[in-house]
Design an enzyme around this catalytic site. Structure first.
Site, PDB file in Angstrom:
ATOM      1  N   ASP A  62       0.814  -1.218   0.000  1.00 24.74           N
ATOM      2  CA  ASP A  62       0.000   0.000   0.000  1.00 24.74           C
ATOM      3  C   ASP A  62       0.850   1.272   0.000  1.00 24.74           C
ATOM      4  OD1 ASP A  62       0.971  -0.383   2.588  1.00 24.74           O
ATOM      5  OD2 ASP A  62      -0.986  -0.752   3.466  1.00 24.74           O
ATOM      6  N   ASN A 128      -7.255  -2.918  14.570  1.00 24.70           N
ATOM      7  CA  ASN A 128      -8.645  -3.285  14.241  1.00 24.70           C
ATOM      8  C   ASN A 128      -8.700  -4.484  13.290  1.00 24.70           C
ATOM      9  OD1 ASN A 128      -7.865  -2.183  11.799  1.00 24.70           O
ATOM     10  ND2 ASN A 128      -9.290  -0.461  11.846  1.00 24.70           N
ATOM     11  N   HIS A 130      -6.961  -4.853  10.448  1.00 24.98           N
ATOM     12  CA  HIS A 130      -6.752  -4.613   9.019  1.00 24.98           C
ATOM     13  C   HIS A 130      -5.441  -5.232   8.545  1.00 24.98           C
ATOM     14  CE1 HIS A 130      -4.736  -0.564  10.106  1.00 24.98           C
ATOM     15  NE2 HIS A 130      -3.838  -1.137   9.329  1.00 24.98           N
ATOM     16  N   GLU A 135      -9.558  -2.053   5.566  1.00 25.09           N
ATOM     17  CA  GLU A 135     -10.201  -1.766   6.844  1.00 25.09           C
ATOM     18  C   GLU A 135     -11.390  -2.700   7.072  1.00 25.09           C
ATOM     19  OE1 GLU A 135      -8.787   0.047   8.929  1.00 25.09           O
ATOM     20  OE2 GLU A 135      -8.223   2.036   8.217  1.00 25.09           O
TER      21      GLU A 135
HETATM   22  C1  GLP Z   1      -0.493   0.284   8.639  1.00 22.52           C
HETATM   23  C2  GLP Z   1      -0.104  -0.510   7.392  1.00 22.52           C
HETATM   24  C3  GLP Z   1      -0.199  -1.995   7.618  1.00 22.52           C
HETATM   25  C4  GLP Z   1       0.450  -2.351   8.940  1.00 22.52           C
HETATM   26  C5  GLP Z   1      -0.304  -1.709  10.071  1.00 22.52           C
HETATM   27  C6  GLP Z   1       0.318  -2.002  11.438  1.00 22.52           C
HETATM   28  O1  GLP Z   1      -1.771   0.790   8.645  1.00 22.52           O
HETATM   29  N1  GLP Z   1      -0.866  -0.152   6.238  1.00 22.52           N
HETATM   30  O2  GLP Z   1       0.404  -2.675   6.528  1.00 22.52           O
HETATM   31  O3  GLP Z   1       0.478  -3.740   9.104  1.00 22.52           O
HETATM   32  O4  GLP Z   1      -0.348  -0.322   9.887  1.00 22.52           O
HETATM   33  O5  GLP Z   1       1.375  -1.113  11.672  1.00 22.52           O
HETATM   34  P1  GLP Z   1       2.502  -1.358  12.726  1.00 22.52           P
HETATM   35  O6  GLP Z   1       3.334  -2.462  12.206  1.00 22.52           O
HETATM   36  O7  GLP Z   1       3.264  -0.062  12.810  1.00 22.52           O
HETATM   37  O8  GLP Z   1       1.822  -1.706  13.999  1.00 22.52           O
END
Ligand code: GLP
Length: 234
Positions: A62, A128, A130, A135
């Site tokens: 993404d 959440n 995702h 989402e």
């Molecule tokens: C973001 C990314 C995800 C990631 C998530 C968790 O929103 N788009 O790919 O897995 O956050 O982030 P973190 O690894 O910083 O907890």
């Protein structure tokens, strides 16, 4: 799902590296990559390994809409800093968040994924549930699409921005259907703040309200979690 519980991120990252190394030995050519804090130690392990990616391709999950790759908050910049500058690949694909025509961009990204089937996809998980930026409520059938980020994701990701108001409100994300096409998936999660999402993903019903639960339907998923993230599992 194979669930591996480790003491800490370092141990988890080393297991991740071993899997990458095995898959490369077996001919893996394309790696699906994730941003966020979760894979940072895993990327360090790759950088410090002698694995050679110069004939490999990466495809990221993404990118924020509106941020150029030179913007320090963009995922392109993140990937350069945490991996690509030290480990060159043949090609690194991320969605173009600055594309003038986002409809065209999502179609072009689907074509990139189709042309380079992902051998191993790395995933983190949002609080959440995702994955990528899919989402809760996102259909399991969608491929690459433009996402309106939820308030909770904007808040969680605001730690990387000067103000919450600076966090982009939209992103381009691979869809669940694109993610499920990967041959093998590794999902990593660290810390108590992920425990509830991890429990839902592994022990809950498969539901679009918790996007990661769809991974129960894939036959080659390895979940690597620390004790805190595993703390609510039965
Ligand atoms: C973001 C990314 C995800 C990631 C998530 C968790 O929103 N788009 O790919 O897995 O956050 O982030 P973190 O690894 O910083 O907890």
């Amino acid at each position: 799902m194979k669930v591996i519980t480790v003491k800490n991120q370092l141990e988890g990252a080393k297991i991740g590296l071993d899997i990458v190394s095995e898959k490369m030995a077996a001919g893996a050519k394309t790696f699906g990559l994730a941003t966020g804090s979760t894979p940072v130690e895993f990327y360090n392990q790759i950088i410090n390994s002698d694995l050679d990616f110069t004939d490999k391709t990466s495809i990221n999950l993404d990118e924020y809409v509106g941020l150029d790759g030179s913007d320090e908050q963009s995922y392109r910049y993140f990937m350069s800093q945490h991996l690509f500058n030290e480990k060159p690949f043949k090609a690194n694909f991320l969605p173009n968040g600055k594309a003038a025509d986002l409809d065209k961009e999502v179609k072009a990204y689907d074509e990139i994924i189709d042309a380079h089937p992902i051998d191993l996809q790395i995933l983190g998980i949002g609080q959440n549930g995702h994955i990528g930026f899919n989402e809760p409520g996102t259909s399991f059938d969608v491929t690459t699409h433009v996402v309106d980020l939820t308030q909770s994701t904007i808040k969680a990701n605001s730690r990387y921005f000067a103000n919450e108001a600076d966090v982009p409100k939209q992103a381009v994300s691979m869809g669940i259907a694109s993610i499920l096409k990967s041959k093998t998936l590794i999902l990593m999660a660290w810390g108590y703040e992920k425990a509830e999402a991890v429990k839902g993903m592994i022990e809950g019903e498969v539901t679009e309200s918790l996007p990661a639960s769809v991974l129960q339907q894939h036959d080659d998923v390895i979940v690597i979690i620390d004790e805190a993230a595993a703390s609510l599992l039965n």
